[in-house]
Design a protein around this motif. Structure first.
Motif, PDB file in Angstrom:
ATOM      1  N   UNK A  19       0.821  -1.217   0.000  1.00 28.70           N
ATOM      2  CA  UNK A  19       0.000   0.000   0.000  1.00 28.70           C
ATOM      3  C   UNK A  19       0.852   1.264   0.000  1.00 28.70           C
ATOM      4  N   UNK A  20       2.155   1.110   0.184  1.00 28.48           N
ATOM      5  CA  UNK A  20       3.062   2.262   0.133  1.00 28.48           C
ATOM      6  C   UNK A  20       2.955   2.970  -1.211  1.00 28.48           C
ATOM      7  N   UNK A  21       2.607   2.223  -2.260  1.00 29.97           N
ATOM      8  CA  UNK A  21       2.435   2.807  -3.593  1.00 29.97           C
ATOM      9  C   UNK A  21       1.359   3.886  -3.566  1.00 29.97           C
ATOM     10  N   UNK A  22       0.249   3.601  -2.863  1.00 23.79           N
ATOM     11  CA  UNK A  22      -0.840   4.574  -2.770  1.00 23.79           C
ATOM     12  C   UNK A  22      -0.414   5.788  -1.934  1.00 23.79           C
ATOM     13  N   UNK A  23       0.402   5.552  -0.901  1.00 25.43           N
ATOM     14  CA  UNK A  23       0.861   6.657  -0.057  1.00 25.43           C
ATOM     15  C   UNK A  23       1.717   7.626  -0.868  1.00 25.43           C
ATOM     16  N   UNK A  24       2.632   7.091  -1.687  1.00 26.89           N
ATOM     17  CA  UNK A  24       3.465   7.943  -2.535  1.00 26.89           C
ATOM     18  C   UNK A  24       2.605   8.697  -3.554  1.00 26.89           C
ATOM     19  N   UNK A  25       1.597   8.024  -4.082  1.00 25.58           N
ATOM     20  CA  UNK A  25       0.736   8.644  -5.082  1.00 25.58           C
ATOM     21  C   UNK A  25      -0.071   9.788  -4.469  1.00 25.58           C
ATOM     22  N   UNK A  26      -0.634   9.583  -3.280  1.00 27.76           N
ATOM     23  CA  UNK A  26      -1.452  10.604  -2.621  1.00 27.76           C
ATOM     24  C   UNK A  26      -0.603  11.836  -2.289  1.00 27.76           C
ATOM     25  N   UNK A  27       0.550  11.626  -1.649  1.00 31.93           N
ATOM     26  CA  UNK A  27       1.405  12.757  -1.275  1.00 31.93           C
ATOM     27  C   UNK A  27       1.951  13.451  -2.516  1.00 31.93           C
TER      28      UNK A  27
END
Length: 448
Positions: A42-50
């Motif tokens: 889910x780190x992929x989504x965190x990088x995308x959101x930020x």
């Protein structure tokens, strides 16, 4: 005097690569290991959101920078829209942000060198810092060239990783950890193996990964054609985020199940070791070493320029605005380098905790600076509708997106307050702002 003006020696290719260098650094190459351990795939989504949030912040900064001839950085903007106290606090906080970031980078240099040599972390950290200081004292054009080549190395490396990764996925290549497959993203506990808690806790390191994205705003005073170069650099940020962060992480986690990665080492180096190419792993370690050096180089550049700007306003010692014959703020560079050297001392005293402490403080202070930019943009739209109407580079979805991004920053700070590892640094950071408030008040009284 002509000598007391910064030189506009940064060409378009320098600004473009400075922008790339600002979005690829130690936070991705080293810090992503810790973030992956917290969040899993889910780190992929965190990088995308930020990343998306910071693109809108950068569009706001771009519109502000181009709204008035003579803006040298966003501290000038803060003074216009929030007053001299806010400019004083923001300027010194941005200096402190980059001091913390540069400390993290010199600590990372020590970690990377230990891949080859069993020597104390602080030794290569000091050597790297002195080398970069010497190069920065020459000319701003040399800084631009250094960042151009440092960033190019990062780009080629990530491109190579993605190409190799796609080939291995298509081949169904087998490693000691299993078969290389996109299914590794969800077959080891799902996309959110540690739930929403782990996902949210990863945001501190994700924020740190993006520090420096605003560096194009600091370089505005030394850009040969800001009205062309700044919009061009900012508009390419979304593609860079998708490619360098999302693309690279999808490939990494397809090759390595997230459970195989260690929080204390670079997942990029680990990946090439896992697929049985030890020489390539050594090369990648060299690349991430140059990445840390690049980020430290950016730190010295930005801290010296912010001290120069503060000094011109009378908010820093007058000696900080003195330029060398090469039109470089030499005294400001020396002072910043001296303070950054404390990072080497930290890596000697607390080698295990040093990186986490400085990255947390850096992330908190950068959230302050980015928030000031968004608030200034809100006030700019409200108070200077004439300038906004004339703007050729309007920030999209403003001011609603400004409030949404500010809310995200608030959520990240709440998460950092709840997390045991980041709470101490968050609780200590207000001391910095109280100190600045007291210093500004004392300075104001002395002038009256």
């Amino acid at each position: 005097m002509a000598q007391q003006e910064l030189k506009r020696d940064l060409a378009n290719r320098h600004v473009q690569l400075i922008a790339i260098g600002g979005t690829i650094g130690t936070g991705l190459f080293l810090g992503s290991g810790k973030a992956i351990q917290l969040a899993g795939p889910s780190i992929i989504f965190a990088y995308l959101i930020v990343g998306v949030a910071l693109f809108f912040m950068m569009r706001a900064l771009g519109e502000l920078l181009l709204s008035k001839v003579g803006y040298e950085s966003f501290t000038d903007i803060a003074e216009d829209y929030l007053g001299p106290r806010a400019a004083f606090v923001t300027g010194w906080t941005y200096w402190f942000c980059w001091i913390m970031t540069a400390m993290a980078d010199v600590i990372a240099v020590g970690v990377y060198v230990q891949y080859w040599y069993d020597i104390p972390q602080w030794v290569p950290a000091i050597v790297c810092l002195l080398l970069l200081l010497g190069l920065n004292l020459l000319t701003v054009k040399l800084f631009g060239e250094l960042e151009f080549w440092f960033a190019l190395i990062k780009v080629v490396t990530i491109l190579g990783l993605i190409v190799v990764g796609v080939i291995l996925i298509v081949m169904g290549f087998k490693t000691d950890a299993g078969t290389v497959s996109v299914s590794n993203l969800w077959e080891h506990g799902g996309l959110f193996p540690n739930g929403m808690t782990g996902f949210l806790l990863s945001f501190q390191m994700v924020v740190f990964a993006f520090v420096g994205v605003e560096l194009v705003g600091v370089s505005a005073a030394e850009t040969s054609n800001p009205r062309k170069n700044i919009p061009s650099a900012i508009n390419k940020i979304p593609l860079r985020i998708l490619f360098f962060y999302v693309g690279a992480l999808i490939v990494l986690l397809s090759i390595n199940p997230w459970t195989e990665l260690n929080a204390s080492e670079s997942p990029f180096v680990k990946t090439f070791s896992l697929i049985g190419i030890p020489l390539a792993a050594g090369i990648i370690n060299f690349v991430v070493l140059t990445s840390a050096a690049s980020a430290c180089n950016s730190g010295l550049f930005s801290t010296s320029r912010i001290l120069f700007t503060l000094s011109k306003r009378g908010q820093a010692p007058s000696s900080m605005k003195k330029l060398t014959k090469q039109h470089v703020p030499g005294n400001a560079l020396w002072l910043s380098a001296a303070v950054v050297s404390a990072g080497a001392l930290l890596s000697k005293l607390i080698p295990e905790q040093a990186f986490g402490i400085v990255t947390t403080i850096s992330a908190i202070c950068f959230i302050w600076v980015w928030s000031v930019i968004l608030i200034c943009h809100i006030k700019y739209r409200r108070n200077r509708g004439d300038l906004h109407a004339e703007s050729a580079f309007k920030a999209p979805f403003a001011p609603f997106i400004n409030y949404a991004v500010l809310a995200l920053f608030g959520l990240i700070l709440v998460v950092m307050l709840v997390a045991d590892e980041t709470r101490p640094a968050l609780m200590l950071t207000p001391v910095w702002f109280i100190l600045l408030y007291v210093l500004y008040s004392a300075r104001k009284r002395s002038l009256t």
